[in-house]
Design a protein around this motif. Sequence first.
Motif, PDB file in Angstrom:
ATOM      1  N   GLU A  99     -11.659  56.083  42.984  1.00 44.31           N
ATOM      2  CA  GLU A  99     -11.547  54.897  42.149  1.00 44.31           C
ATOM      3  C   GLU A  99     -12.532  54.991  40.996  1.00 44.31           C
ATOM      4  N   GLY A 100     -12.079  54.706  39.797  1.00 52.70           N
ATOM      5  CA  GLY A 100     -12.962  54.747  38.646  1.00 52.70           C
ATOM      6  C   GLY A 100     -13.426  56.161  38.344  1.00 52.70           C
ATOM      7  N   LEU A 101     -14.648  56.268  37.781  1.00 52.00           N
ATOM      8  CA  LEU A 101     -15.228  57.567  37.454  1.00 52.00           C
ATOM      9  C   LEU A 101     -16.370  57.890  38.413  1.00 52.00           C
ATOM     10  N   PRO A 102     -16.682  59.166  38.610  1.00 51.00           N
ATOM     11  CA  PRO A 102     -17.801  59.527  39.486  1.00 51.00           C
ATOM     12  C   PRO A 102     -19.131  59.023  38.924  1.00 51.00           C
ATOM     13  N   ASP A 103     -20.168  59.083  39.768  1.00 48.36           N
ATOM     14  CA  ASP A 103     -21.503  58.660  39.344  1.00 48.36           C
ATOM     15  C   ASP A 103     -22.056  59.607  38.278  1.00 48.36           C
ATOM     16  N   GLU A 171      -7.938  61.204  36.766  1.00 47.99           N
ATOM     17  CA  GLU A 171      -7.025  62.287  37.126  1.00 47.99           C
ATOM     18  C   GLU A 171      -7.721  63.649  37.120  1.00 47.99           C
ATOM     19  N   THR A 172      -8.579  63.874  36.118  1.00 52.08           N
ATOM     20  CA  THR A 172      -9.275  65.156  36.017  1.00 52.08           C
ATOM     21  C   THR A 172     -10.173  65.385  37.223  1.00 52.08           C
ATOM     22  N   TRP A 173     -10.908  64.379  37.620  1.00 54.20           N
ATOM     23  CA  TRP A 173     -11.809  64.518  38.760  1.00 54.20           C
ATOM     24  C   TRP A 173     -11.031  64.595  40.073  1.00 54.20           C
TER      25      TRP A 173
END
Length: 436
Positions: A99-103, A171-173
């Motif tokens: 969910e969302g972007l990584p830290d 999507e990239t992560w």
Amino acid sequence: MATAQSALPSGAASGGPSGGPTDGVLRTNDGVPLKTTLRRVNRRQKIIAFGLVLPLFLFILITFLAPIGMMLFRAVDNPVLQEQIPRTVALLNETWDGEGLPDDAVYDTLAEEMIQQYKVREIAKVGTRLNYEQGGLRSLITSTARTIARRAEPPWKEAFIKIDERWGEPETWGIIQNAAPRYTLSFVLAALDLRYDWQGDIVSQPENEQIYVKMFVRTIWISGLVTVLCLALGFPVGYLLANLPMRQSNLLMILVLLPFWTSLLVRTTTWIVLLQTEGVLNDIMVWVGLISDDGRVQMIYNQLGTIIAMTHILLPFMVLPIFSVMKTISPSHMRAARSLGATPPRAFWDVYVPQTLPGIGAGSILVFILSVGYYITPALVGGRTGQLISNFIAYHMQKSLNWGLAAALGGLLLLGVLVLYWLYNRLVGIDKMKFG
């Protein structure tokens, strides 16, 4: 018992070599029970037999079983990300739930490992591995690594997104996370025109990228057709060889074996000369008036060229098993059937043909398995529509260097052959197959 004991050497039935009261146990001259001696002899013979077979077993293990095992392992082995960016992969799995972007720590760790791998010129491996999952990621990885190693500065999260907006997309992560495990089914799924999406679900490849299932179907279709054509051509030749006098039969057998004395490459390129639009066959058809000079037939660099060339090359593998079985069929069977009132066609179909089935089965299995894995002939004469799955395996081994996908394709091809072999055994019986 008296008779058995009288046939043994002195002391064989006694308690020792010097004689004495019998204990009912048969013994050798040295007093060892006969059963023990036989066990020792049998054990020694087994050890000797194993020693004689051991070199052959090692040869098969090293040259056949080990390569197949390595191929199957390569189809699920995925060490690149674990070796090149291990800390990023571990931190991403620990802290990101999709969910969302990584830290920010994930971006910082990836930047450190990218700079390190860029300096040793290994970062392209990461990009190549991710590019198997989604096109364009190789350029993303290499350009990002080059930029942050030369001029970008922390904070790395903003720097990554500034370099390319895809670093700000989940999507990239997700693709990186799904491609990270050491063992994966990604290559096997790709060989079946499937893939993992960025959320980890199995989905179909885009329609314009679905090629491998079609190639498997084409390979089975062409191999089956070549087998049928070889049977249709090889059965009469085998029958002729088996029923001609020895002198004529030996001469024809030399003609059957003659292709084995000629290079496969030479035989294939000869068909190119014969089948091309300006080749011998088209010239003959134009000369006799079958076609016009403007209507020459394209018989090469397509599926037709592959079928013709493979049928010619594999025909001896059908003729030899059929001939070897036909040679053992007694002519008296046909004479007996005709004497009982059967017409020649009926006697041939009901009496002669069933006895040739072991040779037909052996030749068909041999030709089909060779056809499934054929590579050189389709590569030279197949063009776009005559390529088989083996040509794509060679491409990924030699050009794209996607060994995982090549191994997955090879493993599925091997599995298909084993399934067909199992079906043949269930329907016909492998014990009925004979090569002579």
